[in-house]
Design a protein around this motif. Structure first.
Motif, PDB file in Angstrom:
ATOM      1  N   LYS A 171       0.834  -1.191   0.000  1.00 60.22           N
ATOM      2  CA  LYS A 171       0.000   0.000   0.000  1.00 60.22           C
ATOM      3  C   LYS A 171       0.876   1.250   0.000  1.00 60.22           C
ATOM      4  O   LYS A 171       1.846   1.311   0.745  1.00 60.22           O
ATOM      5  N   MET A 220      -9.182   7.963   3.998  1.00 63.74           N
ATOM      6  CA  MET A 220      -8.406   6.730   4.158  1.00 63.74           C
ATOM      7  C   MET A 220      -7.210   6.993   5.071  1.00 63.74           C
ATOM      8  O   MET A 220      -6.537   8.003   4.945  1.00 63.74           O
ATOM      9  N   HIS A 248      -0.489   5.800  10.347  1.00 60.78           N
ATOM     10  CA  HIS A 248      -0.994   5.377  11.651  1.00 60.78           C
ATOM     11  C   HIS A 248       0.065   4.490  12.295  1.00 60.78           C
ATOM     12  O   HIS A 248       0.719   3.702  11.618  1.00 60.78           O
ATOM     13  N   LYS A 270      -2.020  -2.322  10.981  1.00 63.92           N
ATOM     14  CA  LYS A 270      -3.295  -2.936  10.602  1.00 63.92           C
ATOM     15  C   LYS A 270      -4.350  -1.906  10.230  1.00 63.92           C
ATOM     16  O   LYS A 270      -5.285  -2.218   9.493  1.00 63.92           O
ATOM     17  N   LEU A 271      -4.233  -0.704  10.761  1.00 67.16           N
ATOM     18  CA  LEU A 271      -5.240   0.335  10.496  1.00 67.16           C
ATOM     19  C   LEU A 271      -4.905   1.189   9.282  1.00 67.16           C
ATOM     20  O   LEU A 271      -5.722   2.015   8.874  1.00 67.16           O
ATOM     21  N   ARG A 272      -3.700   1.024   8.700  1.00 69.41           N
ATOM     22  CA  ARG A 272      -3.368   1.771   7.491  1.00 69.41           C
ATOM     23  C   ARG A 272      -4.195   1.237   6.326  1.00 69.41           C
ATOM     24  O   ARG A 272      -4.418   0.031   6.215  1.00 69.41           O
ATOM     25  N   GLN A 273      -4.623   2.108   5.455  1.00 67.40           N
ATOM     26  CA  GLN A 273      -5.514   1.772   4.333  1.00 67.40           C
ATOM     27  C   GLN A 273      -6.910   1.421   4.847  1.00 67.40           C
ATOM     28  O   GLN A 273      -7.690   0.753   4.167  1.00 67.40           O
ATOM     29  N   THR A 274      -7.240   1.904   6.073  1.00 69.19           N
ATOM     30  CA  THR A 274      -8.589   1.731   6.608  1.00 69.19           C
ATOM     31  C   THR A 274      -9.304   3.077   6.557  1.00 69.19           C
ATOM     32  O   THR A 274      -8.756   4.094   6.956  1.00 69.19           O
ATOM     33  N   ASN A 275     -10.548   3.067   6.065  1.00 67.02           N
ATOM     34  CA  ASN A 275     -11.309   4.308   5.964  1.00 67.02           C
ATOM     35  C   ASN A 275     -11.906   4.643   7.319  1.00 67.02           C
ATOM     36  O   ASN A 275     -12.556   3.810   7.962  1.00 67.02           O
ATOM     37  N   VAL A 276     -11.664   5.858   7.793  1.00 62.59           N
ATOM     38  CA  VAL A 276     -12.130   6.257   9.111  1.00 62.59           C
ATOM     39  C   VAL A 276     -13.655   6.322   9.171  1.00 62.59           C
ATOM     40  O   VAL A 276     -14.251   6.283  10.255  1.00 62.59           O
ATOM     41  N   GLN A 282     -15.721   4.091   8.545  1.00 68.62           N
ATOM     42  CA  GLN A 282     -16.314   2.849   9.010  1.00 68.62           C
ATOM     43  C   GLN A 282     -16.469   2.809  10.534  1.00 68.62           C
ATOM     44  O   GLN A 282     -17.137   1.929  11.056  1.00 68.62           O
TER      45      GLN A 282
END
Length: 612
Positions: free
Chosen positions: A159, A210, A214, A218-224, A226
């Motif tokens: 990513k 996105m 961080h 595990k939270l990278r590439q996670t949309n806030v 959600q």
């Protein structure tokens, strides 16, 4: 039940004192709560500002570098025309150098106008098409750099983010220079060094919400979005945002990096931060109960004494909350009790805040050498500022060194450009290297194997005093230079004898401290050698520069040698053609003379035949 006078006097006094202590406790707790809340807000806003400044400074410098690379004449040449093998190797070599110098870059590629990768620092992407990718289409129609949304690289499967800059030749777009940074490397640069302990952390969001930075991979590439608070955070925009998550009150400060539309946030767990305030409240309540029992009769006297410092503390805490530490004013209290501890704590807080303000001002002015010392292990803010200052200083030093290396490579390339003879080329190279590296004496040797034995022949010198006992060429057995014919490796000589070499000026002469001899290799074949002498040692940066430019020098020497060889062959062919033409002319003249002789002979034979 009858109350005697003593009870009537004690009971109202006790109740009044209890009420007074309760009021004082509430005021102290409220003031401390307000101060801590304001201090938390101020600190996370300050840390966010420092992080925003750091990322913005890095981003500005990085964008300028990408734009400078996009203006490289070599890139324009190989994209607009069909390059030869040497140009291809030079382009790929330069891209690899960019990746090595910018350690946080995963890959750098050159895309043609159709979006196909033609040159790259990693061969895995050769021939890959980015024509349908939004960042490529945007870059093709923009003169400014384009930053993509966070995405997974379809070759490396990691990513990251693309930075793309169009490459133009005479107002026409001939391709795109694209650099890919992984999210893990982005976090290593800015998020991981910012240690806020267990109370909080920093994060970065892109324009779609996105998580691109961080501390938790595990939270990278996670949309806030959600998360339950995600939409409210995005809609809140810049500034403070308070929310509850996992039964804990959390406060964040958000700022926008306009050039990339990124959102930079610093988050702090407010519940954990207020635990110390809760402990302080319990202590004050316990003190109040003890004082109520012991000094019930002296309530009004004690209360009047206590209210004075409390009001002063409240006044100073209010000024602290407004950002004015009032460092020149002190709280007057001569007691040796818990109130004195609160006064001392307030004084230390004022001094700490003033010190932090001065440090922040110095860092904002670029004074990264300033030492920030944490007063104790729990001083998370000063630790974070110290870490950030060290990182900024290291990044600035690294940037200056890389600028010096790149400037030297560019200036040397200018000296080697054009169709030059080997003698002219070697003269330009040794003159430039001697001056750029601040050496005093330099010499350039060319490899020659046209004779009975291989030789290194001196083709150029800078500030050398050449005497009769110094030869112009060196064979296999001729000293250190000749040793390169057997083992072409870098040689550094120190503390040479006086008769070896003298550095002379108009006022005197002296011996050099260090002599550096480095071979010029093209595909592991010796093409020449460079010898530099200086009055001080060569540092690691100067030696790194020589190792960086040696491949370019070798390629240029090889090209010039091939060009000279081709010109010599053409001259020989022209000479042979002229000789053949001269011989043909002689044959033609001889044929004409024979023809005239035959005609004369035939004319003489006709009268004789008539008489017969």
């Amino acid at each position: 039940m009858r109350w005697n006078l003593k009870t009537k006097l004690i009971m109202p006094t006790f109740l009044a004192m209890s009420l007074g202590i309760a009021c004082i406790t509430y005021l102290a707790y409220s003031s401390a709560l307000s101060l801590v809340s304001l201090e938390i807000n101020r600190k996370i806003e300050q840390v966010n500002g420092l992080l925003h400044h750091t990322i913005n400074m890095w981003l500005s410098h990085f964008i300028v570098e990408i734009q400078d690379y996009a203006e490289n004449p070599l890139f324009k040449e190989v994209l607009r025309s069909k390059p030869n093998e040497i140009q291809k190797e030079q382009a790929n070599h330069l891209l690899r150098n960019i990746t090595e110098q910018q350690f946080y870059l995963k890959n750098v590629t050159l895309l043609d106008a159709q979006g196909v990768v033609r040159f790259m620092s990693d061969e895995k992407e050769l021939g890959v098409s980015y024509q349908n990718h939004a960042f490529f289409q945007t870059a093709m129609h923009s003169t400014d750099i384009v930053v993509s949304e966070s995405r997974e690289h379809h070759v490396f499967h990691t990513k990251g983010i693309f930075f793309a800059q169009s490459i133009r030749y005479q107002d026409s777009v001939v391709g795109v220079l694209a650099a890919f940074i992984e999210l893990d490397d982005l976090a290593k640069l800015f998020i991981d060094p910012l240690d806020l302990g267990n109370l909080g952390y920093a994060f970065i969001l892109d324009q779609e919400g996105m998580m691109i930075g961080h501390p938790d991979p595990k939270l990278r590439q996670t949309n806030v979005r959600q998360f339950s608070f995600g939409n409210d955070m995005i809609n809140n925009g810049v500034g403070f945002f308070e929310y509850t998550y996992n039964n804990k009150t959390t406060i964040s400060f958000l700022s926008e990096l306009r050039r990339t539309n990124w959102t930079i946030g610093v988050r702090l767990d407010k519940t954990e931060a207020f635990n110390e305030v809760e402990k302080l409240r319990n202590i004050i309540i316990a003190i109040g109960i003890i004082l109520t029992i012991i000094v019930a009769i002296a309530l009004f006297y004690t209360a009047s004494k206590l209210l004075v410092p409390v009001k002063a503390i409240q006044y100073h805490l209010t000024k602290l909350a407004e950002g004015n530490p009032l460092i020149d004013e002190s709280i007057e209290y001569n007691g040796h009790d818990e109130i004195a501890d609160v006064v001392n704590a307030t004084q230390r807080l004022k001094q700490s805040m003033n010190k932090t303000i001065n440090i922040a001002d110095e860092i904002a002015k670029g004074n990264y050498a300033l030492k920030v010392n944490a007063s104790q292990d729990t001083d998370l803010l000063n630790k974070a500022i110290a870490n950030m200052t060290d990182n900024l200083m290291n990044m600035t030093q690294h940037t200056q060194q890389q600028d010096w290396l790149k400037t030297g490579q560019t200036l040397l390339a200018e000296q080697m450009s054009g169709d030059q003879s080997l003698e002219k080329l070697s003269t330009n190279i040794i003159n430039f290297l001697t001056e750029y590296l601040q050496a005093e004496v330099g010499a350039f040797y060319l490899f020659n194997n046209s004779g009975a034995e291989a030789l290194l022949i001196r083709s150029a010198a800078h500030a050398c005093v050449l005497t009769d006992n110094i030869p112009d060429s060196f064979g296999l057995q001729d000293g250190v230079i000749g040793h390169l014919l057997r083992d072409p490796k870098t040689i550094i000589l120190k503390d040479t004898p006086p008769e070896y070499l003298q550095i002379k000026s108009g006022l005197g002469q002296c011996e050099p401290h260090t002599i550096l001899i480095m071979p010029v290799l093209y595909e592991n074949k010796l093409k020449g050698a460079i010898e530099l002498a200086t009055l001080k040692p060569f540092d690691e940066l100067q030696q790194e520069y020589l190792h960086l430019v040696m491949p370019s020098i070798a390629i240029t020497l090889h090209s010039a040698s091939a060009r000279d060889h081709t010109q010599n062959l053409l001259a020989q062919m022209q000479t042979q053609a002229e000789e053949l033409q001269s011989q043909a002319e002689e044959l033609r003249v001889q044929q004409e003379e024979l023809q005239q002789a035959n005609e004369i002979l035939q004319a003489r034979q006709k009268p004789a035949a008539a008489k017969v």
